[in-house]
Design an enzyme around this catalytic site. Sequence first.
Site, short mmCIF file in Angstrom:
data_model
loop_
_atom_site.label_atom_id
_atom_site.label_comp_id
_atom_site.label_asym_id
_atom_site.label_seq_id
_atom_site.Cartn_x
_atom_site.Cartn_y
_atom_site.Cartn_z
CG HIS A 121 -2.13 0.73 1.21
ND1 HIS A 121 -2.65 1.22 0.05
CD2 HIS A 121 -3.03 1.05 2.17
CE1 HIS A 121 -3.80 1.80 0.29
NE2 HIS A 121 -4.06 1.71 1.57
N GLY A 173 -6.40 -10.59 0.14
CA GLY A 173 -5.38 -11.63 0.30
C GLY A 173 -5.99 -13.03 0.15
CG ASP A 233 -6.17 0.41 -2.15
OD1 ASP A 233 -6.25 -0.64 -2.82
OD2 ASP A 233 -6.38 0.45 -0.93
CD GLU A 293 -9.53 0.71 0.85
OE1 GLU A 293 -8.96 -0.26 0.35
OE2 GLU A 293 -9.02 1.38 1.78
N1 LIG Z 1 -6.53 -7.00 3.33
C1 LIG Z 1 -6.18 -7.12 2.06
O1 LIG Z 1 -6.55 -8.05 1.37
C2 LIG Z 1 -5.28 -6.06 1.43
C3 LIG Z 1 -5.23 -5.93 0.02
C4 LIG Z 1 -4.27 -5.10 -0.56
C5 LIG Z 1 -3.43 -4.37 0.27
N2 LIG Z 1 -3.52 -4.46 1.63
C6 LIG Z 1 -2.56 -3.74 2.47
O2 LIG Z 1 -1.72 -4.72 3.08
C7 LIG Z 1 -1.34 -4.30 4.40
C8 LIG Z 1 -1.80 -5.34 5.41
O3 LIG Z 1 -3.21 -5.36 5.41
P1 LIG Z 1 -4.07 -6.51 6.13
O4 LIG Z 1 -5.49 -6.24 5.81
O5 LIG Z 1 -3.49 -7.83 5.83
O6 LIG Z 1 -3.76 -6.14 7.66
P2 LIG Z 1 -4.54 -6.57 8.97
O7 LIG Z 1 -5.45 -5.48 9.37
O8 LIG Z 1 -5.15 -7.91 8.74
O9 LIG Z 1 -3.35 -6.65 10.02
C9 LIG Z 1 -2.19 -7.42 9.78
C10 LIG Z 1 -1.47 -7.75 11.06
O10 LIG Z 1 -1.01 -6.59 11.71
C11 LIG Z 1 -0.86 -6.92 13.06
N3 LIG Z 1 -0.84 -5.65 13.84
C12 LIG Z 1 -1.76 -4.65 13.81
N4 LIG Z 1 -1.40 -3.66 14.66
C13 LIG Z 1 -0.24 -4.04 15.21
C14 LIG Z 1 0.64 -3.45 16.17
N5 LIG Z 1 0.37 -2.25 16.72
N6 LIG Z 1 1.75 -4.13 16.52
C15 LIG Z 1 2.02 -5.34 15.98
N7 LIG Z 1 1.24 -5.94 15.08
C16 LIG Z 1 0.12 -5.31 14.70
C17 LIG Z 1 -2.05 -7.81 13.39
O11 LIG Z 1 -1.68 -8.74 14.40
C18 LIG Z 1 -2.31 -8.52 12.07
O12 LIG Z 1 -1.85 -9.84 12.06
C19 LIG Z 1 -1.98 -2.92 4.57
O13 LIG Z 1 -1.04 -1.96 4.14
C20 LIG Z 1 -3.17 -2.95 3.62
O14 LIG Z 1 -3.61 -1.68 3.23
C21 LIG Z 1 -4.42 -5.29 2.23
C1 LIG Z 2 -9.05 -5.70 -0.88
C2 LIG Z 2 -8.94 -4.19 -1.08
C3 LIG Z 2 -10.25 -3.51 -0.72
O1 LIG Z 2 -8.67 -3.95 -2.45
C4 LIG Z 2 -7.73 -3.60 -0.30
O2 LIG Z 2 -7.45 -2.33 -0.83
C5 LIG Z 2 -7.89 -3.51 1.20
O3 LIG Z 2 -7.57 -2.44 1.75
O4 LIG Z 2 -8.24 -4.51 1.83
MG LIG Z 3 -6.99 -0.85 0.52
MG LIG Z 4 -7.33 -2.41 -2.81
#
Ligand SMILES: NC(=O)c1ccc[n+]([C@@H]2O[C@H](COP(=O)([O-])OP(=O)(O)OC[C@H]3O[C@@H](n4cnc5c(N)ncnc54)[C@H](O)[C@@H]3O)[C@@H](O)[C@H]2O)c1
Ligand SMILES: CC(C)(O)[C@@H](O)C(=O)O
Ligand SMILES: [Mg+2]
Ligand SMILES: [Mg+2]
Length: 362
Positions: free
Chosen positions: A124, A153, A208, A212
């Site tokens: 991100h 994911g 992004d 969303e």
């Molecule tokens: N969720 C998705 O499918 C998705 C898609 C594209 C991009 N992203 C990006 O990927 C990154 C991760 O997103 P996510 O949705 O997997 O994250 P999430 O919200 O699921 O959190 C991931 C991990 O962070 C840990 N965490 C949170 N706060 C913490 C802290 N203070 N100290 C230690 N650990 C901590 C949690 O234990 C968790 O396992 C972000 O930058 C998000 O924007 C996510």
């Molecule tokens: C999966 C999404 C919405 O595309 C991502 O941007 C996220 O923040 O989880």
């Molecule tokens: Mg996003």
């Molecule tokens: Mg996205």
Amino acid sequence: MATINFGGVEEHVVTRDEFPLEKARAILKEDTIAVLGYGVQGPGQALNLRDNGFRVIIGQRRDSASWQKAEADGWVEGETLFSIEEAAARGTILANLLSDAGQIAVWPTLKKHLTAGKTLYFSHGFGITFNDQTGIIPPPDVDVILVAPKGSGTSLRRLFVAGGGLNSSFAVYQDATGQAYEKAIALGIGVGSGYLFETDFKREVYSDLTGERGVLMGALAGIIEAQYQVLRQRGHSPSEAFNETVEELTQSLVPLVGENGMDWMFSNCSVTAQRGALDWKGRFRDATLPVLNELYDSVASGQEAARTIQRGSTPGYRRELEAELQEVRDSELWQTGATVRELRSKATKKVEEGYALFAEGN
Ligand SMILES: NC(=O)c1ccc[n+]([C@@H]2O[C@H](COP(=O)([O-])OP(=O)(O)OC[C@H]3O[C@@H](n4cnc5c(N)ncnc54)[C@H](O)[C@@H]3O)[C@@H](O)[C@H]2O)c1
Ligand SMILES: CC(C)(O)[C@@H](O)C(=O)O
Ligand SMILES: [Mg+2]
Ligand SMILES: [Mg+2]
């Protein structure tokens, strides 16, 4: 890199044909990829990388549900599963897949282990673009790159297991070693991307956050609620309102849009439906344009980032979030959805049983 024409505009795209997995493996053969955070994106990327033959370790808070999930996925404490700090020390590529707010809290720890020549990887553009709020300012002697899968994911992993790939954006923010670019692409291939579209951190995070909050999630949820409400208030039953708003959308029409475009979906519906949809789409576009512009302004001004950080850093926030989701789950609309899905799976089982009987008889 291929130059592909998108509706009259040329863009750079990396394909798996021109950048095969073997090449990606060769580029990262000396690296240990530390995936920090095992929430949603962490498991998808880490498991795909591991299955693709890269050296991967996980950094995750102990005594958390995510730690247990990592163990269940075969990561072994002390071998491939560590505390965040330990993994950051061992990794040469630090994949920062903590929640966007969590990345702020962990940054001082991570920074200590970002020694010269290491790579800082994000999915991100958030932490870097809004670094006036996040304080994430990497040292100048590390590479800073991004691969952002354009989807959950969960879908990244599912598509990989099924033999496909999810499209991703990639970008280089800082190239200290002269190899940042090819490392970004190699990681993009490694995490299971289909096509890799070049962007920069700012454009990635602006689009992004808008997507969303808009069509992908916020607007979708909002317009579904509005139509369901209208149908219910005008005397339609819950199942009728749900089927006409959600079930047909997800089971019939959106898959057709994905397959061959909006016009193709339209042309597979009645002329009556096409006439009405073409007449009304402009009204919906015009009604939502000001809201979407307001949303984009809120993203670009940093207001959305501020809210994400403020809420995400509040103790007990996950519980509040879960309570909000519970409210959605408990609403008549989505309770009806649960029943409709149950019927759907019963119907699928019946069809499967029918096929089995048919096969036995032959
Ligand atoms: N969720 C998705 O499918 C998705 C898609 C594209 C991009 N992203 C990006 O990927 C990154 C991760 O997103 P996510 O949705 O997997 O994250 P999430 O919200 O699921 O959190 C991931 C991990 O962070 C840990 N965490 C949170 N706060 C913490 C802290 N203070 N100290 C230690 N650990 C901590 C949690 O234990 C968790 O396992 C972000 O930058 C998000 O924007 C996510
Ligand atoms: C999966 C999404 C919405 O595309 C991502 O941007 C996220 O923040 O989880
Ligand atoms: Mg996003
Ligand atoms: Mg996205």
